[in-house]
Design a protein around this motif. Sequence first.
Motif, mmCIF file in Angstrom:
data_model
loop_
_atom_site.group_PDB
_atom_site.id
_atom_site.type_symbol
_atom_site.label_atom_id
_atom_site.label_comp_id
_atom_site.label_asym_id
_atom_site.label_seq_id
_atom_site.Cartn_x
_atom_site.Cartn_y
_atom_site.Cartn_z
ATOM 1 N N PHE A 87 0.801 -1.230 0.000
ATOM 2 C CA PHE A 87 0.000 0.000 0.000
ATOM 3 C C PHE A 87 0.832 1.278 0.000
ATOM 4 N N GLY A 92 -1.887 5.561 0.886
ATOM 5 C CA GLY A 92 -1.970 4.572 -0.192
ATOM 6 C C GLY A 92 -3.025 3.513 0.095
ATOM 7 N N LEU A 95 -6.486 5.145 -0.474
ATOM 8 C CA LEU A 95 -6.792 5.339 -1.894
ATOM 9 C C LEU A 95 -6.972 4.011 -2.621
ATOM 10 N N THR A 96 -6.295 2.971 -2.125
ATOM 11 C CA THR A 96 -6.499 1.635 -2.700
ATOM 12 C C THR A 96 -7.956 1.218 -2.562
ATOM 13 N N ARG A 97 -8.603 1.636 -1.482
ATOM 14 C CA ARG A 97 -10.030 1.320 -1.300
ATOM 15 C C ARG A 97 -10.882 1.951 -2.390
ATOM 16 N N PHE A 98 -10.518 3.159 -2.799
ATOM 17 C CA PHE A 98 -11.263 3.791 -3.894
ATOM 18 C C PHE A 98 -11.104 2.974 -5.175
ATOM 19 N N VAL A 99 -9.880 2.561 -5.471
ATOM 20 C CA VAL A 99 -9.638 1.743 -6.670
ATOM 21 C C VAL A 99 -10.417 0.430 -6.572
ATOM 22 N N VAL A 174 -1.054 1.577 -12.091
ATOM 23 C CA VAL A 174 -2.112 2.326 -11.412
ATOM 24 C C VAL A 174 -1.515 3.094 -10.230
ATOM 25 N N ALA A 175 -0.570 2.477 -9.551
ATOM 26 C CA ALA A 175 0.030 3.083 -8.362
ATOM 27 C C ALA A 175 1.241 3.952 -8.685
ATOM 28 N N SER A 180 1.414 -1.773 -7.143
ATOM 29 C CA SER A 180 1.064 -2.033 -5.749
ATOM 30 C C SER A 180 -0.251 -2.813 -5.745
ATOM 31 N N ALA A 182 -3.227 -2.008 -5.484
ATOM 32 C CA ALA A 182 -4.292 -1.456 -6.337
ATOM 33 C C ALA A 182 -4.197 -2.028 -7.757
#
Lengths: 248, 248
Positions: A87, A92, A95-99, A174-175, A180, A182
Motif C-alpha cells: 500500500f 496509499g 486510496l487503494t479502497r477507492f480503486v 495504477v500506483a 502495488s 491497487a
Amino acid sequence: MAITMYDLAGTEAARRFSPFCWRAKMALAHKGLAVETVPWHFTEKDKLPTPNDGRVPVIVDGDRVVHDSTAIADYLEQHYADRPSLFGGDTGRGLTRFVQNWTETVLQVGLVRLVVLDIWRHIGPADQDYFRKSREERFGASLEEVVRDREARLPAFRASLDPLRRTVERQPFVAGNSPSYADYIVFGAFQWARAISEFEVLAADDPVRAWRGRVLDLYGGLGRRAPAYDEPPPSPPPHAGEGQGGGS
Amino acid sequence: MAITMYDLAGTEAARRFSPFCWRAKMALAHKGLAVETVPWHFTEKDKLPTPNDGRVPVIVDGDRVVHDSTAIADYLEQHYADRPSLFGGDTGRGLTRFVQNWTETVLQVGLVRLVVLDIWRHIGPADQDYFRKSREERFGASLEEVVRDREARLPAFRASLDPLRRTVERQPFVAGNSPSYADYIVFGAFQWARAISEFEVLAADDPVRAWRGRVLDLYGGLGRRAPAYDEPPPSPPPHAGEGQGGGS
C-alpha cells in the motif's frame, strides 16, 4: 513452510479464474512469499479450512487461517512488514479502497455481463447448477440473456475504463512507477475474464491492454502461467538488430 | 510573505467556483500556508503573471510563478516537504492520479451537464459571451439544451458516484482516516457545482454529502466561506443533553 492458498478452479485444475484469488496470489508474489495453491470448486464448501465464509481465497500460514482477499492483503502487509509494501502507507491504503470500489462497482459489474456464460461453461456439472441458479437469481435473467447483446455493449464497457486508461497512459502502473496492491485488484478482474472467456474485452491498441501486459510480466510471468484465451501465438525470436519499432 | 493565488470569480467577487482553484486552495490550507486570492475572470488573460496558460489557478510564491493545479500540488509537496504531505508518498501520488482521472472523466463530465447553464448565469457579460461560445462548441448544443433534461439524468449521475460513495461510507475520507489531495480533487468538483448552482446534485442522506460536509469543515470551514446554494438555514443550537441521534 510455504503458505497454502485455496484457489478457485474450473474443470481443468489449472484454470484459475477468481478475481479475488488473483489479488491474493499477486500480493503473495509482491511480498516474495512462496505459496502452494489448492484447486477448489464452488460447491466444496466443506473442504475449506476454518474459519472461512464459504468462499476463496483462504490462506493457511503456519497455524493461521485468513480468509477474504482484503483481510489477506492486510494480514500480509502487517505480518510481513519488512517486505515490499502493498500500500505504501496509510494514504496509499485509503486510496487503494477507492480503486477497489471502482473495480467492484464499475469494472467487475461490466465484465460479468460480458463473460458470465463463459464462466458457466468452464466449471463442472455440480458447480454449474449452483452457479447458474445463484447468478440467474442475481441478474433476474438467464445467463444466455445476460450476455446476448455483449458485442453491442462493448463500446460502453470500454468507455467505462476511461479513468484507468488515462492513468496507465501516463504512468506505468495504477500506483505510479511501480505496481502495488491497487494494480492487483484491477488486474484480478481482467485475469478473471481472460482465464474464462475467449471474448476479448480490450482492443489491441488499448493502453489498458499494454498495462495488463506489464502486470502479466511481473514475478516471472506469474499471471501468464494459467490457461488463458488472449495470448498471441508465440512468434519466432527476431534476428539480432532487426527493427522492432513501427507498425505495418 | 503570503502566497498569491489567482482564483476564478463570478460577477460577485466572492463567488469562487473553479474546481481546479479549489484543489489548490485546499492544498495550500493542508500545508498550512497563508494565501491571498485575487479574483480573476475568464477573459482577463492579460492580468495573469507569467508564465501561464491562460487559465487559473496560478500562484506566486516569492519570485516563483506556478500554474496548473497539478503542478501547484507537486510544487507545494516538494518545496514544503516538512509540512503535512498531500500524497503520503509515491504510491499515494500514483493512486491520486487515478482519483483525478475518475474525477475528470466521470464526475466533472456528469456535473457540467447539470450546472453549465447556471455557471453562465453567474459570470459577467464579457465572460458570458466567451463561455457560451466555447462551451456550446464543445457540447455541440446550446447551454439550455445541455441542461434541459437534468432532472431525468440525476439518478444516473448519482449512480455514477458509487465508487466514491462506497469509499466514504467505509472510511471518513477518500484517502482513509485523514484527508489528502485526492479528497480535494473530488471536493473541488462538488464545490464548483455548489458555488454556482441551486440544483442539489446530492440527496440529503447520501454518504457522499456527509463526506462533503466533513471536507467543508476542514481548515476552519474554508470551503463554507464562499457563497453557495446548498447550505441549510442555521438551526438553533440544541439544548445540552438533548438527543441528537435517530431520524424522525
